[in-house]
Motif scaffolding. Sequence first.
Motif, mmCIF file in Angstrom:
data_model
loop_
_atom_site.group_PDB
_atom_site.id
_atom_site.type_symbol
_atom_site.label_atom_id
_atom_site.label_comp_id
_atom_site.label_asym_id
_atom_site.label_seq_id
_atom_site.Cartn_x
_atom_site.Cartn_y
_atom_site.Cartn_z
ATOM 1 N N HIS A 90 0.848 -1.189 0.000
ATOM 2 C CA HIS A 90 0.000 0.000 0.000
ATOM 3 C C HIS A 90 0.883 1.238 0.000
ATOM 4 O O HIS A 90 1.755 1.407 0.850
ATOM 5 C CB HIS A 90 -0.925 0.020 1.224
ATOM 6 N N GLY A 91 0.662 2.114 -0.977
ATOM 7 C CA GLY A 91 1.437 3.337 -1.061
ATOM 8 C C GLY A 91 0.816 4.459 -0.255
ATOM 9 O O GLY A 91 -0.340 4.390 0.170
ATOM 10 N N SER A 92 1.573 5.537 -0.071
ATOM 11 C CA SER A 92 1.102 6.673 0.702
ATOM 12 C C SER A 92 -0.003 7.432 -0.021
ATOM 13 O O SER A 92 -0.774 8.168 0.586
ATOM 14 C CB SER A 92 2.270 7.628 0.993
ATOM 15 N N ASP A 93 -0.083 7.278 -1.343
ATOM 16 C CA ASP A 93 -1.093 7.974 -2.137
ATOM 17 C C ASP A 93 -2.282 7.077 -2.443
ATOM 18 O O ASP A 93 -2.925 7.213 -3.486
ATOM 19 C CB ASP A 93 -0.479 8.491 -3.439
ATOM 20 N N ASP A 94 -2.576 6.138 -1.530
ATOM 21 C CA ASP A 94 -3.721 5.230 -1.647
ATOM 22 C C ASP A 94 -3.616 4.277 -2.830
ATOM 23 O O ASP A 94 -4.621 3.765 -3.320
ATOM 24 C CB ASP A 94 -5.040 6.015 -1.749
ATOM 25 N N THR A 95 -2.393 4.024 -3.277
ATOM 26 C CA THR A 95 -2.203 3.038 -4.344
ATOM 27 C C THR A 95 -1.963 1.662 -3.727
ATOM 28 O O THR A 95 -1.534 1.539 -2.579
ATOM 29 C CB THR A 95 -1.013 3.404 -5.245
ATOM 30 N N LEU A 96 -2.269 0.632 -4.516
ATOM 31 C CA LEU A 96 -2.039 -0.737 -4.098
ATOM 32 C C LEU A 96 -1.245 -1.431 -5.190
ATOM 33 O O LEU A 96 -1.628 -1.397 -6.367
ATOM 34 C CB LEU A 96 -3.366 -1.466 -3.878
ATOM 35 N N LEU A 97 -0.133 -2.067 -4.795
ATOM 36 C CA LEU A 97 0.741 -2.725 -5.760
ATOM 37 C C LEU A 97 0.893 -4.188 -5.379
ATOM 38 O O LEU A 97 1.233 -4.524 -4.237
ATOM 39 C CB LEU A 97 2.113 -2.032 -5.764
ATOM 40 N N TYR A 98 0.604 -5.090 -6.334
ATOM 41 C CA TYR A 98 0.846 -6.512 -6.153
ATOM 42 C C TYR A 98 2.271 -6.785 -6.647
ATOM 43 O O TYR A 98 2.536 -6.743 -7.849
ATOM 44 C CB TYR A 98 -0.162 -7.341 -6.946
ATOM 45 N N LEU A 99 3.173 -7.067 -5.709
ATOM 46 C CA LEU A 99 4.598 -7.109 -6.024
ATOM 47 C C LEU A 99 5.145 -8.532 -5.895
ATOM 48 O O LEU A 99 4.919 -9.215 -4.888
ATOM 49 C CB LEU A 99 5.360 -6.170 -5.077
ATOM 50 N N TYR A 100 5.865 -8.973 -6.933
ATOM 51 C CA TYR A 100 6.465 -10.308 -6.968
ATOM 52 C C TYR A 100 7.989 -10.179 -6.993
ATOM 53 O O TYR A 100 8.546 -9.432 -7.805
ATOM 54 C CB TYR A 100 6.009 -11.075 -8.215
#
Length: 766
Positions: A90-100
Amino acid sequence: MLFRKMLRDFRGHAGQFLSIIILTFIAMSFFSGVASEVEGVEAARTRFESEAELGNGWIFGDDFTSGDLGKLNEIHGISNAQGRRYEEIHGSDDTLLYLYFQQADLINRPLVLEGEAYDPGDSEGIWLSARFAAEQGIHVGDDYSVSAEGKELRLRVKGLIWQPEYEYYKNEVDLEPDYHDTGYAFASMKVLPEETAFNQIVFRSDAEKVSMLEKDIRSVLGDRYNVLLDRSGITNLTMLDDEIRQHRMMSVMFPAFFAVIAILTTVTTMSRIVDRQRTQIGTMKALGLKERKIYMHYLGYGLVPSLIGTLLGLIVGPVSLSPDLFAMKFYMDSSTEYMLPEFPLVIPWYFPVFGALMVLACVTATWLSCRKILGIRPAQALRPAQPKSAKKMLLERMYFWKKLSFTTRYNLRDVSRNKVRTLFGIAGTFSCMALLLCAFASRADFKGAIEDLYVKKLMNNSAMITLEKDTDIRESERLRDKVNGELVMSDTVELRTSESADKRTFHMNVYEDGRICNVLDLDFRTSKIGSEDFTLTYKAAESLGVSVGDTVEWHIYGSAGWKTSRVTAITRAPFEQGIVAGRKAVEAAGYSFTPTRLLTQEDVTEALKAESPYIADVTTREGLSSALDHYMELVNMVMAFMLVFALLLVFVVLYSLGLLSFEEREKEIATLKVLGLSSRSLGRLMLQQNIYVALIGALLGIPLGKMMLSALVNSLGDSMDIPTKCSPGYIVLAFAITFTVSVMINQLFSGRIRKLNLVEEIKAAE
């Protein structure tokens, strides 16, 4: 000579032949356009999944090592086992990243669209999904920071990618994809501490079913392995499967109506033409033209218009309709739903076959219409046809027959003596009514499921807070007390029955006390979830074949042991299908209550969001309503498309019916005018018959419309539960449109009644 005659007949009966061209054109263009889109999507999908070496087996768990991969590769039926570490950032700017994080790139490879090739040994780089980067304004060479395994990582964007596991994806709290705030990325295991283990393994298998390998996999991984899935358990892939299945069904269902009406139009048109040209046929035979040549001449009347419409549809559909549908639904740069890098135009072998069959059907209909007259001897053909024998109908023997008006009796006799024309009219309005009803009701059902069920009945909260991963239960409870809310545990589960080893993947929502949340029973009444309740949604129960009182076996992703619970109720939910349970029911099964969401009926202030490190995201009622409105815009576009085709069909069919009815009765109408009936009275006479036919066809179209509606909604798969119903209002609306068009077309022929040459029509038979 015969060719010029054919052209004159085409001009003389332009309305009927134009109808055949339009109907075959619509049928072929819709079929080829939508089917070409489906074939293009499947071709693009197959190509890119092949290039990315997409595996067909996924193992979820924890503490997997490189040694485990070697042992798995030794199992017969498994190859290219590859480990990776998956994290949700979860980023500070309300982003969500699925990270592999990976240390190899054998299968499930990210395809680079811009920048450097993916390197699993690069300890400084990150490869971002191209759509997410475009939405966020991120470019190759930019720095990008993520937090993983308790460590802040500052990485360089080395490339922009597409990956086949993300043909469709969304945040679990969203109703539709948001590619601005949600994305995925790949990096190297080298950016993490050395002791970090894998929590996923992907592999390729040539086994008939991946589940057949479960015992061998368990012997290698033991309790560290929790879930084994094939591609049918990966939602990101099955959503596109369901969409393709729906489009394929529509590509056949809707063109079928137009093809059938085109064939009926051909039958009625050719029956009328050869009947009026009886003397010409006799003359041609008397002059020595071979019967075969005359047959071929009249078969051309069915061949030429259907061939023109089919060829135009075959060209226009794939070139215009197919790319537009792909851009709207599937292209990664413009779609708001599915992600595919490009669209190949595909013209499969069965397109010309379908077109040839439709042309052949029209030609066959022409032959069936002509064979009786074309088979008689010249001397018979040169004489006018004997009037049809007028047998009394059953109604004429009824006591009330003489009490009926002249107009009613005339129309009832005409309907009984012109059964083919009447059948054509009934079939046409039958199809129109079904399409109109399906278009109106399906839009209403989606709108009702979203607005009435989800927003008004289920959404009893003003905001939903998504908690940071691994938030301590005590911190969750403190935050709950601040906003006077209710904690919710959301997760993914596998379900099965004791009678079947087949496992299905579903969603699970566990509510703390049921104080805020609502659930719907099978009659769509709202109720509260009890702390000991263990319920299944209707779609989940239907797919498993269970009912209230039955037991099911289940486990949460990340846990190895199967639990057994008894189903206390069946509920309805438009979107999230699976388990809806109370806290005590889940704790009784041996699981700890670990909240992931927080529902509240109060506003979540910016100050609270800033001061609490445990809030990952906040979804307000207004934000959700906005997303629902956007979803309804897409639904409305599809329904408008259906509505346009339905209105076009109803106009073409009723116009053709009116034209045929008028031309077949020109002599009768002229006789009635001579006997003193006014043009206005004759117009009412024709209108009454059109209303009879439209009424019968419309009534028969109601059950067909309901069946089409059910087929359309069921094609959405098990991920959505949209209740189908045809309200009386929409039945009346579809009726009104059908009858309005019927009246309008009747007015078109009123002018022709006034201009009718009485002497010419009455003397025509002489």
